[in-house]
Design an enzyme around this catalytic site. Structure first.
Site, mmCIF file in Angstrom:
data_model
loop_
_atom_site.group_PDB
_atom_site.id
_atom_site.type_symbol
_atom_site.label_atom_id
_atom_site.label_comp_id
_atom_site.label_asym_id
_atom_site.label_seq_id
_atom_site.Cartn_x
_atom_site.Cartn_y
_atom_site.Cartn_z
ATOM 1 N N GLU A 1 45.097 33.786 37.695
ATOM 2 C CA GLU A 1 44.933 34.591 36.298
ATOM 3 C C GLU A 1 43.488 34.702 36.110
ATOM 4 O OE1 GLU A 1 47.413 36.619 35.162
ATOM 5 O OE2 GLU A 1 48.580 34.748 35.336
ATOM 6 N N THR A 45 41.430 36.507 37.530
ATOM 7 C CA THR A 45 40.834 36.481 38.850
ATOM 8 C C THR A 45 40.448 38.118 39.244
ATOM 9 O OG1 THR A 45 42.540 36.068 39.951
ATOM 10 C CG2 THR A 45 41.137 34.435 39.654
ATOM 11 N N ASP A 47 48.859 45.229 39.131
ATOM 12 C CA ASP A 47 50.352 45.619 38.665
ATOM 13 C C ASP A 47 50.956 46.663 39.380
ATOM 14 O OD1 ASP A 47 49.550 43.678 36.918
ATOM 15 O OD2 ASP A 47 49.357 45.103 35.283
ATOM 16 N N TYR A 84 40.279 39.136 25.634
ATOM 17 C CA TYR A 84 40.042 39.768 26.988
ATOM 18 C C TYR A 84 38.827 40.469 27.158
ATOM 19 C CZ TYR A 84 41.596 42.290 31.240
ATOM 20 O OH TYR A 84 41.482 43.004 32.219
HETATM 21 MG MG MG Z 1 50.911 46.549 31.452
#
Ligand code: MG
Ligand code: ADP
Length: 406
Positions: free
Chosen positions: A51, A53, A189, A238
């Site tokens: 995570e 990374t 993703d 973030y």
């Molecule tokens: Mg998304």
């Protein structure tokens, strides 16, 4: 989430009947647009370990899950894209000749983005009617956005009589998310939505995009617990974490001339230069460098069938995200703690960017029911909120359902 006839509850337990979902989507499409449809689907995903990374050129270990975003599509003779999202109950009309422009902060940005980037590659996208239906919960870190992009891209390519090599498809969708939805996400993703495997997880090197397939044992389930909270700090924090990592590399580069990212730094390097880094920056770097090592160790654990070892690394990852990276929250910590007291759980940790969202748990199949009731009950008692629990299996990547269903 849709409430088609074949879905038994808010979130189906294990794989719902995909035939049933596809057929009922084709029926609804016919009702809305009056024609048959071709159907495409792309999975959501969960990151087992690795995570924060990805943007440090490091390693991640996602697995695609058997919850999909579905896109039904039929060609139109003009250059209009009609897009209906069942989740939002809303229809949007886009013009293929005018797809550009900045993010509009609307769900259609993802569809517009994919069409715009496809056009920018020199392809000509046909007009089409689309209907989007999703089993992936939106905005909780299971990558509904990438599964929407990839299923849309497959639909638009097919309807336009076009093709794309899979890796280009990943890059097109990644670019669409950056440029038209305005999210600076890593490429994990979209990669896993395309390259997911029914037999396991992938270890992905976010720098080279080299992948290794890691089989998961058949008798485990990937159980995702949704804390149902999303703390407001998420986006700002973030960006601050990314900046902290860059600041760490900046300092370390003065002594380690061959480093480009935290991916190139060893734990020994980091210990050696601890005195040069502000405490908080050191902690951020320590999480990333140790997490990269944990992903490599976790891959080795899976290869050698060492599930207890894999589980330990998940708990260590959570502690590092909580203590060094400071992106967990009380609700996620509670879910992990509860999981650690349940029978048949190999490991648990927060997954996704943090400050809410989900935990991922590796649970023996026969322990899933007791895990679910115990975690649900205790979490509810402690927080007053009922968590959603999704029991998943690894899934293959994006694909066409059947040509010309309907
Ligand atoms: Mg998304
Ligand atoms: P995640 O990818 O973790 O689910 P994101 O914030 O990256 O979270 O993406 C969620 C967004 O993707 C939604 O707010 C919406 O704009 C879009 N989206 C995902 N699924 C659908 C859908 N079925 N219909 C319309 N928009 C969707």
């Amino acid at each position: 989430m849709t409430t088609g006839r074949c879905e038994t509850s808010v979130m189906p337990i294990l794989a719902p009947n995909l035939d049933c979902i596809a057929n009922s989507l084709a029926e609804r499409f016919h009702k809305l647009y009056g024609t048959s449809a071709r159907i495409f689907l792309a999975p959501g995903r969960v990151n087992l370990i690795g995570e924060h990374t990805d943007y440090n050129d490091g390693f991640v270990m996602p697995t695609a899950i058997n919850f999909y975003t579905w896109v039904a599509v039929a060609e139109r003779p003009d250059r209009i894209l009609n897009v209906y999202s069942e989740h939002f109950g809303e229809m949007v009309q886009l013009y293929v000749a005018a797809l550009g422009g900045p993010p509009r902060k609307h769900w259609s940005d993802y569809v517009r983005g994919v069409a715009a980037v496809l056009q920018a590659t020199g392809r000509t996208v046909s007009g089409a009617n689309l209907m989007i239906s999703s089993q992936v919960p939106l905005g909780v870190g299971l990558s509904s956005s990438a599964s929407l992009e990839v299923s849309t891209a497959l639909a638009l390519l097919a309807i336009s009589d076009l093709e794309s090599p899979p890796l280009e498809l990943v890059k097109i969708c990644h670019q669409a998310e950056h440029e038209c939805a305005g999210t600076r996400c890593g490429i994990m993703d979209q990669f896993i939505a395309v390259f997911g495997r029914a037999d396991g997880a992938l270890m992905l090197d976010c720098r080279s995009l080299a992948e290794q397939i890691l089989a998961l044992p058949h008798d485990i389930r990937i159980v995702i617990c949704n804390s149902m909270v999303r703390h407001e700090l998420a986006a700002g924090e973030y960006n601050r974490r990314r900046a902290d990592c860059e600041a760490g590399v900046e300092v370390l580069r003065q002594h380690l001339s061959n480093i480009r990212a935290l991916r190139d730094v060893t734990l020994a390097d980091l210990q050696g230069y601890k005195h040069l880094l502000p405490q908080q920056i050191w902690q951020r770097c320590h999480h990333v460098v140790s997490e990269n090592q944990r992903v490599l160790d976790a891959a080795e654990a899976l290869r050698s069938g060492n599930l207890p070892g894999f589980g330990r690394l998940m708990y260590e990852s959570h502690a590092s995200l909580r203590d060094d990276y400071e992106v967990s929250c009380a609700e996620l910590d509670l879910l992990v703690k509860l999981a650690s007291t349940c029978e048949g759980v190999w490991g648990a940790r927060m997954t996704g960017a943090g400050f809410g969202g989900c935990t991922v748990n590796l649970v023996r199949s026969e322990a899933v029911d007791s895990f679910r009731s115990r975690v649900t009950e205790s979490y509810q008692k402690a927080t007053g909120t009922t968590p959603e629990v999704y029991v998943c299996a690894a899934a293959p990547g994006a694909r066409a359902w059947q040509p010309f269903v309907g």
